[in-house]
Enzyme design. Structure first.
Site, PDB file in Angstrom:
ATOM      1  N   GLY A  10       1.187-128.446  67.222  1.00 43.31           N
ATOM      2  CA  GLY A  10       1.768-128.562  65.880  1.00 43.31           C
ATOM      3  C   GLY A  10       0.765-128.071  64.849  1.00 43.31           C
ATOM      4  N   LEU A  11       1.247-127.972  63.631  1.00 41.60           N
ATOM      5  CA  LEU A  11       0.421-127.445  62.544  1.00 41.60           C
ATOM      6  C   LEU A  11      -0.749-128.377  62.218  1.00 41.60           C
ATOM      7  CD1 LEU A  11       3.208-126.214  60.055  1.00 41.60           C
ATOM      8  CD2 LEU A  11       1.845-124.822  61.634  1.00 41.60           C
ATOM      9  N   SER A  12      -1.724-127.833  61.531  1.00 35.15           N
ATOM     10  CA  SER A  12      -2.854-128.624  61.057  1.00 35.15           C
ATOM     11  C   SER A  12      -2.337-129.772  60.179  1.00 35.15           C
ATOM     12  CB  SER A  12      -3.797-127.722  60.253  1.00 35.15           C
ATOM     13  OG  SER A  12      -4.838-128.480  59.700  1.00 35.15           O
ATOM     14  N   GLY A  13      -2.813-130.975  60.442  1.00 39.55           N
ATOM     15  CA  GLY A  13      -2.427-132.135  59.633  1.00 39.55           C
ATOM     16  C   GLY A  13      -1.124-132.787  60.056  1.00 39.55           C
ATOM     17  N   ALA A  14      -0.494-132.279  61.105  1.00 39.90           N
ATOM     18  CA  ALA A  14       0.803-132.842  61.518  1.00 39.90           C
ATOM     19  C   ALA A  14       0.645-134.226  62.143  1.00 39.90           C
ATOM     20  CB  ALA A  14       1.499-131.888  62.493  1.00 39.90           C
ATOM     21  N   GLY A  15      -0.523-134.499  62.745  1.00 48.80           N
ATOM     22  CA  GLY A  15      -0.755-135.825  63.339  1.00 48.80           C
ATOM     23  C   GLY A  15      -1.185-135.782  64.796  1.00 48.80           C
ATOM     24  N   LYS A  16      -1.563-134.622  65.289  1.00 50.23           N
ATOM     25  CA  LYS A  16      -1.930-134.475  66.708  1.00 50.23           C
ATOM     26  C   LYS A  16      -3.114-135.378  67.078  1.00 50.23           C
ATOM     27  CE  LYS A  16      -2.851-130.055  66.231  1.00 50.23           C
ATOM     28  NZ  LYS A  16      -2.637-129.910  64.772  1.00 50.23           N
ATOM     29  N   SER A  84      -2.394-124.712  69.136  1.00 48.40           N
ATOM     30  CA  SER A  84      -1.777-123.912  70.214  1.00 48.40           C
ATOM     31  C   SER A  84      -0.480-123.245  69.738  1.00 48.40           C
ATOM     32  CB  SER A  84      -1.561-124.761  71.474  1.00 48.40           C
ATOM     33  OG  SER A  84      -1.100-126.058  71.207  1.00 48.40           O
TER      34      SER A  84
HETATM   35  N1  LIG Z   1      -7.188-120.098  60.178  1.00 50.44           N
HETATM   36  C1  LIG Z   1      -7.016-121.338  60.679  1.00 50.44           C
HETATM   37  N2  LIG Z   1      -5.808-121.687  61.181  1.00 50.44           N
HETATM   38  C2  LIG Z   1      -5.650-122.947  61.662  1.00 50.44           C
HETATM   39  N3  LIG Z   1      -6.607-123.902  61.702  1.00 50.44           N
HETATM   40  C3  LIG Z   1      -7.840-123.574  61.206  1.00 50.44           C
HETATM   41  C4  LIG Z   1      -8.084-122.293  60.671  1.00 50.44           C
HETATM   42  N4  LIG Z   1      -9.378-122.251  60.266  1.00 50.44           N
HETATM   43  C5  LIG Z   1      -9.920-123.454  60.547  1.00 50.44           C
HETATM   44  N5  LIG Z   1      -8.995-124.257  61.099  1.00 50.44           N
HETATM   45  C6  LIG Z   1      -9.307-125.615  61.611  1.00 50.44           C
HETATM   46  O1  LIG Z   1      -9.329-125.478  63.028  1.00 50.44           O
HETATM   47  C7  LIG Z   1      -8.465-126.433  63.636  1.00 50.44           C
HETATM   48  C8  LIG Z   1      -7.514-125.761  64.634  1.00 50.44           C
HETATM   49  O2  LIG Z   1      -8.200-125.451  65.793  1.00 50.44           O
HETATM   50  P1  LIG Z   1      -7.415-125.323  67.147  1.00 50.44           P
HETATM   51  O3  LIG Z   1      -8.445-125.082  68.189  1.00 50.44           O
HETATM   52  O4  LIG Z   1      -6.535-126.513  67.319  1.00 50.44           O
HETATM   53  O5  LIG Z   1      -6.519-124.016  66.913  1.00 50.44           O
HETATM   54  S1  LIG Z   1      -5.808-123.109  68.009  1.00 50.44           S
HETATM   55  O6  LIG Z   1      -5.088-124.014  68.922  1.00 50.44           O
HETATM   56  O7  LIG Z   1      -6.852-122.350  68.739  1.00 50.44           O
HETATM   57  O8  LIG Z   1      -4.900-122.221  67.258  1.00 50.44           O
HETATM   58  C9  LIG Z   1      -7.641-127.058  62.557  1.00 50.44           C
HETATM   59  O9  LIG Z   1      -7.713-128.445  62.866  1.00 50.44           O
HETATM   60  P2  LIG Z   1      -6.475-129.444  62.828  1.00 50.44           P
HETATM   61  O10 LIG Z   1      -6.295-129.701  61.372  1.00 50.44           O
HETATM   62  O11 LIG Z   1      -6.990-130.664  63.550  1.00 50.44           O
HETATM   63  O12 LIG Z   1      -5.290-128.855  63.495  1.00 50.44           O
HETATM   64  C10 LIG Z   1      -8.340-126.714  61.251  1.00 50.44           C
HETATM   65  O13 LIG Z   1      -9.120-127.798  60.836  1.00 50.44           O
HETATM   66  N1  LIG Z   2       3.808-140.770  61.996  1.00 48.14           N
HETATM   67  C1  LIG Z   2       2.558-140.298  61.912  1.00 48.14           C
HETATM   68  N2  LIG Z   2       1.878-139.942  63.016  1.00 48.14           N
HETATM   69  C2  LIG Z   2       0.624-139.421  62.935  1.00 48.14           C
HETATM   70  N3  LIG Z   2      -0.056-139.225  61.774  1.00 48.14           N
HETATM   71  C3  LIG Z   2       0.578-139.559  60.628  1.00 48.14           C
HETATM   72  C4  LIG Z   2       1.901-140.107  60.649  1.00 48.14           C
HETATM   73  N4  LIG Z   2       2.281-140.321  59.374  1.00 48.14           N
HETATM   74  C5  LIG Z   2       1.230-139.952  58.602  1.00 48.14           C
HETATM   75  N5  LIG Z   2       0.193-139.510  59.339  1.00 48.14           N
HETATM   76  C6  LIG Z   2      -1.098-139.042  58.778  1.00 48.14           C
HETATM   77  O1  LIG Z   2      -1.174-137.617  58.930  1.00 48.14           O
HETATM   78  C7  LIG Z   2      -2.529-137.215  59.090  1.00 48.14           C
HETATM   79  C8  LIG Z   2      -2.614-136.383  60.358  1.00 48.14           C
HETATM   80  O2  LIG Z   2      -3.927-135.889  60.512  1.00 48.14           O
HETATM   81  P1  LIG Z   2      -4.477-135.405  61.921  1.00 48.14           P
HETATM   82  O3  LIG Z   2      -4.133-136.403  62.983  1.00 48.14           O
HETATM   83  O4  LIG Z   2      -5.911-135.049  61.740  1.00 48.14           O
HETATM   84  O5  LIG Z   2      -3.594-134.091  62.170  1.00 48.14           O
HETATM   85  P2  LIG Z   2      -3.847-132.863  63.155  1.00 48.14           P
HETATM   86  O6  LIG Z   2      -4.726-133.354  64.271  1.00 48.14           O
HETATM   87  O7  LIG Z   2      -2.480-132.465  63.619  1.00 48.14           O
HETATM   88  O8  LIG Z   2      -4.513-131.794  62.333  1.00 48.14           O
HETATM   89  C9  LIG Z   2      -3.370-138.476  59.170  1.00 48.14           C
HETATM   90  O9  LIG Z   2      -3.943-138.709  57.899  1.00 48.14           O
HETATM   91  C10 LIG Z   2      -2.326-139.563  59.505  1.00 48.14           C
HETATM   92  O10 LIG Z   2      -2.701-140.829  59.016  1.00 48.14           O
END
Ligand SMILES: Nc1ncnc2c1ncn2[C@@H]1O[C@H](COP(=O)(O)OS(=O)(=O)O)[C@@H](OP(=O)(O)O)[C@H]1O
Ligand SMILES: Nc1ncnc2c1ncn2[C@@H]1O[C@H](COP(=O)(O)OP(=O)(O)O)[C@@H](O)[C@H]1O
Length: 178
Positions: A10-16, A84
């Site tokens: 899932g997208l960055s910040g989605a909750g993975k 991914s």
């Molecule tokens: N250009 C770009 N696009 C997306 N994300 C970016 C980018 N640059 C840095 N970041 C940071 O890197 C985290 C994603 O790394 P991943 O290894 O999960 O990405 S991937 O699966 O190889 O596409 C991602 O972390 P998460 O927020 O936890 O998803 C970001 O913090």
């Molecule tokens: N239902 C939920 N499940 C997971 N995270 C949630 C949910 N609702 C809100 N959040 C918030 O969303 C953010 C997700 O961040 P994070 O887990 O670092 O995302 P990712 O790993 O996909 O980048 C956290 O601040 C978390 O508290």
């Protein structure tokens, strides 16, 4: 018993990461061997130096998949949290897993821009981060995820319960005993 690969995409910040960490604690308390491979941590170690081109992302995902599948063959429940973004690459690595759950951690882009946990969306929208997934780089959602979590609509606990139910359906005992 063979292990399981639980793959959070899932997208960055989605909750993975949040969900994988909570599931890790629960499964550990239920007596399982569990390992969490998180995108950010993997990029610090196993994939240091890789960027965010399609080629580099695919290399990153194949490395994570290789390690995850090795661990799972030895009975470990492996939780992977990585954007991914490419469907075919996820399918390729998950095809090697003894048992797998593909988890789509989903929320609309607008909700993630509001959340902006790491401040990355603000930067990406200003053009300060190139090829940012969902903003200026593609994300291909799973067509048939085993678990689909809308984290903008479902509570954290509801998401966790759905994950535990899915693991139970795979034959994993998720009960925590005193
Ligand atoms: N250009 C770009 N696009 C997306 N994300 C970016 C980018 N640059 C840095 N970041 C940071 O890197 C985290 C994603 O790394 P991943 O290894 O999960 O990405 S991937 O699966 O190889 O596409 C991602 O972390 P998460 O927020 O936890 O998803 C970001 O913090
Ligand atoms: N239902 C939920 N499940 C997971 N995270 C949630 C949910 N609702 C809100 N959040 C918030 O969303 C953010 C997700 O961040 P994070 O887990 O670092 O995302 P990712 O790993 O996909 O980048 C956290 O601040 C978390 O508290």
């Amino acid at each position: 018993m063979s292990g399981v690969v639980v793959w959070f995409t899932g997208l960055s910040g989605a909750g993975k990461t949040t969900l994988a960490k909570a599931l890790e604690v629960h499964l550990y308390e239920a007596g399982h061997q569990v390992e969490h491979l998180d995108g950010d941590a993997v990029r610090e170690h196993l994939s240091k130096g890789l960027g965010f081109s399609r080629e580099d992302r695919d290399t990153n995902i194949r490395r994570i998949g290789f390690v995850a599948n090795l661990l799972a063959k030895h009975g470990v429940i492996v939780l992977v949290s990585a954007i991914s973004p490419y469907r075919v690459t996820r399918e390729e690595v998950l095809a090697q897993a003894p048992k797998k759950l593909e988890v789509f951690v989903d929320a609309p882009l607008e909700a993630l821009i509001q959340r902006d946990v790491k401040g990355l969306y603000a930067k990406a929208l200003k053009g300060e981060i190139a090829h940012f997934t969902g903003v200026s780089d593609p994300y291909e959602p799973p067509l048939h995820p085993d678990v689909h979590l809308r984290t903008d609509q479902m509570s954290f606990q509801e998401c966790l319960d759905r994950l535990l139910e899915a693991l139970e359906r795979l034959g994993v005992d998720v009960e925590v005993r005193a």
